[in-house]
Design a protein around this motif. Structure first.
Motif, PDB file in Angstrom:
ATOM      1  N   SER A 182       0.832  -1.198   0.000  1.00  0.00           N
ATOM      2  CA  SER A 182       0.000   0.000   0.000  1.00  0.00           C
ATOM      3  C   SER A 182       0.870   1.253   0.000  1.00  0.00           C
ATOM      4  O   SER A 182       0.737   2.121  -0.842  1.00  0.00           O
ATOM      5  CB  SER A 182      -0.931   0.005   1.217  1.00  0.00           C
ATOM      6  N   PHE A 183       1.765   1.362   0.974  1.00  0.00           N
ATOM      7  CA  PHE A 183       2.733   2.444   1.013  1.00  0.00           C
ATOM      8  C   PHE A 183       3.757   2.122   2.091  1.00  0.00           C
ATOM      9  O   PHE A 183       3.680   1.078   2.754  1.00  0.00           O
ATOM     10  CB  PHE A 183       2.067   3.807   1.256  1.00  0.00           C
ATOM     11  N   THR A 184       4.735   2.990   2.294  1.00  0.00           N
ATOM     12  CA  THR A 184       5.814   2.748   3.252  1.00  0.00           C
ATOM     13  C   THR A 184       5.835   3.860   4.303  1.00  0.00           C
ATOM     14  O   THR A 184       5.882   5.039   3.966  1.00  0.00           O
ATOM     15  CB  THR A 184       7.177   2.683   2.549  1.00  0.00           C
ATOM     16  N   LEU A 185       5.821   3.476   5.563  1.00  0.00           N
ATOM     17  CA  LEU A 185       5.872   4.433   6.671  1.00  0.00           C
ATOM     18  C   LEU A 185       7.319   4.887   6.902  1.00  0.00           C
ATOM     19  O   LEU A 185       8.251   4.111   6.737  1.00  0.00           O
ATOM     20  CB  LEU A 185       5.340   3.781   7.951  1.00  0.00           C
ATOM     21  N   ARG A 190       7.492   3.163  12.384  1.00  0.00           N
ATOM     22  CA  ARG A 190       7.607   1.756  12.016  1.00  0.00           C
ATOM     23  C   ARG A 190       7.669   0.877  13.264  1.00  0.00           C
ATOM     24  O   ARG A 190       8.298   1.256  14.245  1.00  0.00           O
ATOM     25  CB  ARG A 190       8.867   1.539  11.171  1.00  0.00           C
ATOM     26  N   PRO A 191       7.039  -0.303  13.230  1.00  0.00           N
ATOM     27  CA  PRO A 191       7.061  -1.175  14.413  1.00  0.00           C
ATOM     28  C   PRO A 191       8.419  -1.869  14.564  1.00  0.00           C
ATOM     29  O   PRO A 191       9.164  -2.023  13.600  1.00  0.00           O
ATOM     30  CB  PRO A 191       5.958  -2.198  14.094  1.00  0.00           C
ATOM     31  N   THR A 192       8.729  -2.272  15.786  1.00  0.00           N
ATOM     32  CA  THR A 192       9.974  -2.992  16.042  1.00  0.00           C
ATOM     33  C   THR A 192       9.862  -4.459  15.651  1.00  0.00           C
ATOM     34  O   THR A 192      10.877  -5.123  15.422  1.00  0.00           O
ATOM     35  CB  THR A 192      10.364  -2.889  17.523  1.00  0.00           C
ATOM     36  N   THR A 193       8.642  -4.978  15.564  1.00  0.00           N
ATOM     37  CA  THR A 193       8.383  -6.330  15.067  1.00  0.00           C
ATOM     38  C   THR A 193       7.216  -6.267  14.087  1.00  0.00           C
ATOM     39  O   THR A 193       6.407  -5.335  14.133  1.00  0.00           O
ATOM     40  CB  THR A 193       8.033  -7.300  16.211  1.00  0.00           C
ATOM     41  N   ILE A 213      -6.255  -8.798   5.549  1.00  0.00           N
ATOM     42  CA  ILE A 213      -5.254  -8.540   6.583  1.00  0.00           C
ATOM     43  C   ILE A 213      -4.229  -7.541   6.075  1.00  0.00           C
ATOM     44  O   ILE A 213      -3.770  -7.627   4.937  1.00  0.00           O
ATOM     45  CB  ILE A 213      -4.538  -9.851   6.989  1.00  0.00           C
ATOM     46  N   LEU A 214      -3.864  -6.588   6.918  1.00  0.00           N
ATOM     47  CA  LEU A 214      -2.745  -5.697   6.651  1.00  0.00           C
ATOM     48  C   LEU A 214      -1.530  -6.207   7.407  1.00  0.00           C
ATOM     49  O   LEU A 214      -1.637  -6.590   8.571  1.00  0.00           O
ATOM     50  CB  LEU A 214      -3.033  -4.272   7.128  1.00  0.00           C
ATOM     51  N   THR A 215      -0.396  -6.213   6.753  1.00  0.00           N
ATOM     52  CA  THR A 215       0.856  -6.561   7.410  1.00  0.00           C
ATOM     53  C   THR A 215       1.763  -5.338   7.394  1.00  0.00           C
ATOM     54  O   THR A 215       2.002  -4.757   6.337  1.00  0.00           O
ATOM     55  CB  THR A 215       1.558  -7.733   6.695  1.00  0.00           C
ATOM     56  N   ILE A 216       2.253  -4.940   8.567  1.00  0.00           N
ATOM     57  CA  ILE A 216       3.137  -3.781   8.683  1.00  0.00           C
ATOM     58  C   ILE A 216       4.517  -4.294   9.061  1.00  0.00           C
ATOM     59  O   ILE A 216       4.711  -4.860  10.145  1.00  0.00           O
ATOM     60  CB  ILE A 216       2.634  -2.768   9.745  1.00  0.00           C
ATOM     61  N   ASN A 217       5.489  -4.132   8.173  1.00  0.00           N
ATOM     62  CA  ASN A 217       6.833  -4.653   8.388  1.00  0.00           C
ATOM     63  C   ASN A 217       7.721  -3.653   9.119  1.00  0.00           C
ATOM     64  O   ASN A 217       7.420  -2.452   9.172  1.00  0.00           O
ATOM     65  CB  ASN A 217       7.466  -5.025   7.043  1.00  0.00           C
ATOM     66  N   THR A 218       8.830  -4.152   9.645  1.00  0.00           N
ATOM     67  CA  THR A 218       9.752  -3.301  10.396  1.00  0.00           C
ATOM     68  C   THR A 218      10.437  -2.261   9.515  1.00  0.00           C
ATOM     69  O   THR A 218      10.966  -1.271  10.022  1.00  0.00           O
ATOM     70  CB  THR A 218      10.814  -4.151  11.102  1.00  0.00           C
ATOM     71  N   ASN A 219      10.447  -2.474   8.191  1.00  0.00           N
ATOM     72  CA  ASN A 219      11.017  -1.473   7.273  1.00  0.00           C
ATOM     73  C   ASN A 219       9.984  -0.445   6.830  1.00  0.00           C
ATOM     74  O   ASN A 219      10.262   0.400   5.975  1.00  0.00           O
ATOM     75  CB  ASN A 219      11.646  -2.148   6.057  1.00  0.00           C
TER      76      ASN A 219
END
Length: 245
Positions: A182-185, A190-193, A213-219
């Protein structure tokens, strides 16, 4: 609050000496007031070991951050932000820097010796190894931010250790499909995990609603998956989605 009593001063016969201890007293009085106001914004969760971004330090442009004020170790520091577009090779760190005021210094003392006593202390945001500065940006706690617009119509904001998302991700005329980003934060949001947000709404070519489901990565990348109840996703509604850092 701390206050200097002046009622005993009777000019010109009775005058009060002004000493280094008096200067310390006045500076401590200012710190006391500022700390009280800052803690009133933070609330009962205040922890002396944490850094709190009271305002500013908001990402904009490319790897750029606005100026702002930060509470650290019971003192408020100004940070000029980051105006360069150079990416962070390691992590974003804050470091206390101390310089002399070029206008007020040097000051000639009564012993005819010049001394630099007017110190300007600031927190500088830069690239560095985690833990090498005063503290990492990722460890700092945003008291509150306004909604920050992404390049698309998506926006996000941070309050304490939680990031909130809003708006549609993607285009009605462009197929996104499962697994599309979707996009990059930016750093600081950004989350640590890796985090997941379930039940996020999707819409297909005919605007039929589905969930996924949305997945938010550490990057900082956010992508959607597990679409059910509709065809190929055209856009995702992020309104109401949030995750803890």
């Amino acid at each position: 609050m701390k206050i200097i009593i002046t009622t005993d001063i009777l000019d010109p016969s009775i005058q009060q000496p002004f000493t280094g201890k008096s200067l310390d007293f006045l500076q401590d009085a200012n710190k006391e007031i500022h700390l009280g106001l800052a803690i009133s914004l933070i609330g009962n969760s205040y922890d002396i070991s944490k850094a709190y971004i009271l305002n500013g330090i908001v990402p904009y442009g490319t790897n750029q951050y606005t100026a702002g004020f930060i509470l650290w170790n019971e003192e408020i520091y100004y940070c000029p932000g980051k105006t360069t577009t150079t990416a962070f090779a390691n992590v974003a760190i804050f470091t206390i820097t101390i310089t002399n005021d070029s206008i007020a210094d040097p000051l000639v003392f009564s012993d005819n010796i010049s001394r630099n006593v007017h110190k300007v202390r600031r927190l500088i945001l830069s690239d560095g190894v985690s833990g090498s500065g005063t503290f990492d940006l990722l460890d700092a706690i945003y008291i509150n931010t306004d909604w920050i617009a992404n390049d698309s119509s998506t926006s996000y904001r941070r309050e304490g250790g939680t990031v909130f998302l809003s708006g549609p991700a993607g285009n009605v005329g462009t197929s996104m499909g499962n697994g599309a980003t979707s996009f990059t934060l930016p750093i600081g949001f950004r989350p640590t995990t890796t985090k997941t947000v379930r039940g996020v709404l999707f819409f297909d070519e005919q605007l039929v609603k589905g969930a996924g489901i949305l997945t938010i990565n550490t990057n900082g990348t956010i992508y959607h998956s597990s679409l059910t109840g509709a065809g190929t996703a055209r856009w995702v509604s992020l309104t109401g989605a949030s995750f803890d850092l």
